[in-house]
Design a protein around this motif. Structure first.
Motif, PDB file in Angstrom:
ATOM      1  N   GLU A  53      -7.175   4.812   3.919  1.00 27.24           N
ATOM      2  CA  GLU A  53      -5.940   5.451   4.348  1.00 27.24           C
ATOM      3  C   GLU A  53      -5.531   6.555   3.369  1.00 27.24           C
ATOM      4  O   GLU A  53      -5.062   7.628   3.780  1.00 27.24           O
ATOM      5  CB  GLU A  53      -4.818   4.412   4.472  1.00 27.24           C
ATOM      6  N   SER A  54      -5.703   6.289   2.075  1.00 25.11           N
ATOM      7  CA  SER A  54      -5.371   7.294   1.070  1.00 25.11           C
ATOM      8  C   SER A  54      -6.323   8.487   1.146  1.00 25.11           C
ATOM      9  O   SER A  54      -5.922   9.639   0.969  1.00 25.11           O
ATOM     10  CB  SER A  54      -5.404   6.679  -0.332  1.00 25.11           C
ATOM     11  N   ARG A  65      -2.779  -3.737   7.755  1.00 20.71           N
ATOM     12  CA  ARG A  65      -3.670  -4.493   6.863  1.00 20.71           C
ATOM     13  C   ARG A  65      -3.148  -5.912   6.680  1.00 20.71           C
ATOM     14  O   ARG A  65      -2.012  -6.137   6.298  1.00 20.71           O
ATOM     15  CB  ARG A  65      -3.776  -3.792   5.508  1.00 20.71           C
ATOM     16  N   TYR A 107      -5.094  -0.959  -2.772  1.00 16.65           N
ATOM     17  CA  TYR A 107      -6.107  -1.277  -1.778  1.00 16.65           C
ATOM     18  C   TYR A 107      -6.430  -0.202  -0.744  1.00 16.65           C
ATOM     19  O   TYR A 107      -7.467  -0.231  -0.122  1.00 16.65           O
ATOM     20  CB  TYR A 107      -5.699  -2.541  -1.020  1.00 16.65           C
ATOM     21  N   SER A 108      -5.557   0.746  -0.522  1.00 18.07           N
ATOM     22  CA  SER A 108      -5.645   1.585   0.682  1.00 18.07           C
ATOM     23  C   SER A 108      -6.631   2.740   0.516  1.00 18.07           C
ATOM     24  O   SER A 108      -6.285   3.900   0.731  1.00 18.07           O
ATOM     25  CB  SER A 108      -4.262   2.128   1.030  1.00 18.07           C
ATOM     26  N   ASN A 150      -2.084   9.216  -3.800  1.00 16.02           N
ATOM     27  CA  ASN A 150      -3.200   8.765  -2.969  1.00 16.02           C
ATOM     28  C   ASN A 150      -4.534   8.952  -3.694  1.00 16.02           C
ATOM     29  O   ASN A 150      -5.433   8.106  -3.579  1.00 16.02           O
ATOM     30  CB  ASN A 150      -3.205   9.503  -1.633  1.00 16.02           C
ATOM     31  N   GLY A 208      -8.719  -6.100   6.916  1.00 16.71           N
ATOM     32  CA  GLY A 208      -8.563  -5.569   5.567  1.00 16.71           C
ATOM     33  C   GLY A 208      -9.694  -6.007   4.663  1.00 16.71           C
ATOM     34  O   GLY A 208     -10.570  -6.788   5.044  1.00 16.71           O
ATOM     35  N   ASP A 229       1.286   3.146   3.725  1.00 17.50           N
ATOM     36  CA  ASP A 229       2.195   2.415   4.610  1.00 17.50           C
ATOM     37  C   ASP A 229       3.630   2.522   4.123  1.00 17.50           C
ATOM     38  O   ASP A 229       4.561   2.787   4.909  1.00 17.50           O
ATOM     39  CB  ASP A 229       1.790   0.933   4.679  1.00 17.50           C
ATOM     40  N   GLU A 240      -9.472  -7.922  -1.053  1.00 15.51           N
ATOM     41  CA  GLU A 240      -8.226  -7.769  -1.789  1.00 15.51           C
ATOM     42  C   GLU A 240      -8.001  -8.892  -2.787  1.00 15.51           C
ATOM     43  O   GLU A 240      -8.818  -9.112  -3.663  1.00 15.51           O
ATOM     44  CB  GLU A 240      -7.051  -7.621  -0.809  1.00 15.51           C
ATOM     45  N   ASP A 264       0.825  -1.205   0.000  1.00 15.59           N
ATOM     46  CA  ASP A 264       0.000   0.000   0.000  1.00 15.59           C
ATOM     47  C   ASP A 264       0.862   1.258   0.000  1.00 15.59           C
ATOM     48  O   ASP A 264       1.880   1.337   0.699  1.00 15.59           O
ATOM     49  CB  ASP A 264      -0.903   0.015   1.230  1.00 15.59           C
TER      50      ASP A 264
END
Length: 418
Positions: free
Chosen positions: A135-136, A92, A131-132, A211, A409, A65, A412, A62
């Motif tokens: 968070e993004s 995650r 995947y993030s 992001n 998580g 991270d 995915e 990610d």
């Protein structure tokens, strides 16, 4: 074909000669959980950075991270002094892919290497994956709140679109099959505003832009995932390839990148049955975009040993036994022909039939059941077309995860886990 026994980092000399003029080197792994693959990949990567001037490492991880790790390894203001601190913040599942002692050791070396060099000559560490979303999104809020408060409305609109689905964004994809739950318009507007603001130079601007690309990619990925078929896989690998290209552009003229990812992503899909299923991957896309001479793909494989993996999606990792490779496979043939450790560099007119022909090639994901070995875990492969070189480890051992607070998580890569 050239075969070199491996015993010390200097034994990678024939492979370094092969990559001398390449812009991109992708270094794979047959599982996400073997110490030997990570250790040999680390040795090769150190030499690529120190002796060949490669600019960054981009991994199947990610962006947010990995951005904390990046800030640590380049000794950026506010970055962790010890990269292990940043790696231990990976939450995650499956955390052990990157939060492990082997990656920590490499990142400590990379920081020590970097601090002896000017800031604009330091090698970075970045995440390629899609995947993030949450968070993004938070990273975009933080950035726009400081740099461009007027653009916060676009970020808030995108957030509100996903908010009813909580952290389980695959439920958004499921809902989009039956009702008008597509957040595409809001995400496109957010991406446009963030790109506009990030047009200025600076690492924070580039990270915000990336992001926003993750949010856009995640929206497409989860919408496609519920329909099955190759589309979600292709969205993911195209996103990773696009991210790699943005990094090469960001690092400037002459930039050279190293990719760490599973064999299934870095080995050219056209040399496997993936192509017949309509799937592409980053190895194929990079060769198509940059030319085969500019891209070197290095696969990994082993005959037996142990691996860190999980028996089911989201469950704790454990050390599992990897049984001997089945007869007729690439791994079984190499067990018969090769020393315990070797690097094979393909090319020339003297390649044997087992390099040019098709044979089963083992691929183990983060979810693994050794009892499936009799029928699963193998990809029919033309080895010499799928890779430019291959690192062989006859017997492997499980890697060593760092302590981490794991959250489940999203689905995915379920169920393949690669």
């Amino acid at each position: 074909m050239l075969v070199q026994r491996l015993g010390a980092p200097s034994d990678f000399d024939p492979l370094l000669e092969r990559v001398r003029d390449a812009r991109i080197v992708m270094i794979g792994e047959a599982t996400h959980g073997n110490y030997d693959y990570y250790r040999l990949r680390e040795q090769l990567t150190r030499r690529l950075i120190a002796e060949c001037g490669f600019s960054f490492v981009a991994v199947e991880g990610d962006w947010p991270d990995c951005d904390r790790v990046h800030r640590s390894v380049i000794a950026a203001p506010g970055g962790a002094v010890d990269p292990r601190t940043a790696l231990e913040r990976f939450e995650r599942w499956p955390t052990w892919m990157w939060a492990n002692a082997e990656v920590s050791r490499f990142c400590a070396w990379l920081r020590a290497w970097n601090v002896e060099r000017p800031e604009d000559a330091r090698a970075g560490f970045h995440g390629l994956d899609v995947y993030s979303l949450w968070e993004s999104m938070q990273a975009i809020f933080d950035y726009l709140g400081e740099e461009d408060p007027t653009s916060l409305e676009a970020a808030q609109d995108a957030y509100r679109c996903f908010e009813p689905y909580g952290k389980r964004v695959e439920e958004y994809g499921m809902a989009s099959r039956f009702v008008s739950a597509r957040c595409e318009e809001e995400v496109v507007r957010l991406l446009a505003r963030t790109r506009e603001q990030a047009a200025a130079d600076g690492p924070d601007s580039f990270s915000a832009w990336q992001n926003a690309e993750v949010v856009a990619g995640a929206e497409r990925y989860y919408r496609a995932m519920v329909h099955g078929g190759p589309e979600s896989w292709n969205i993911r690998d195209t996103h990773m390839t696009d991210t790699l290209d943005r990094l090469l552009e960001r690092y400037g003229p002459g930039a050279r990148g190293i990719v760490w990812a599973h064999n299934t992503h870095i080995g050219d899909a056209r040399a496997t049955e993936m192509a017949a299923d309509g799937m592409v991957n980053i190895g194929q896309l990079a060769r198509e975009r940059h030319g085969a001479d500019e891209v070197v793909l290095v696969g990994f494989g082993g005959y037996r040993g142990t691996v860190t993996a999980a028996p089911r999606w989201g469950s704790p990792a454990e050390a599992m036994v990897v049984p001997p490779a089945r007869p007729g496979s690439v791994e079984h043939r190499l067990h018969e022909l090769m020393p315990e450790r070797a690097v094979l560099v393909f090319g020339g007119d003297d390649q044997p039939d087992w390099v040019t022909g098709t044979a089963d090639h083992r691929a183990i994901g983060v979810v693994y059941d050794p009892s499936f070995e009799s029928w699963g875990n193998y990809v029919p492969t033309r080895l010499g077309e799928r890779y430019d070189a291959f690192v062989w480890c006859d017997e492997t051992t499980a890697l060593h995860p760092l302590p981490a607070l794991t959250t489940p998580g999203e689905m995915e890569t379920y169920p393949a886990g690669v």
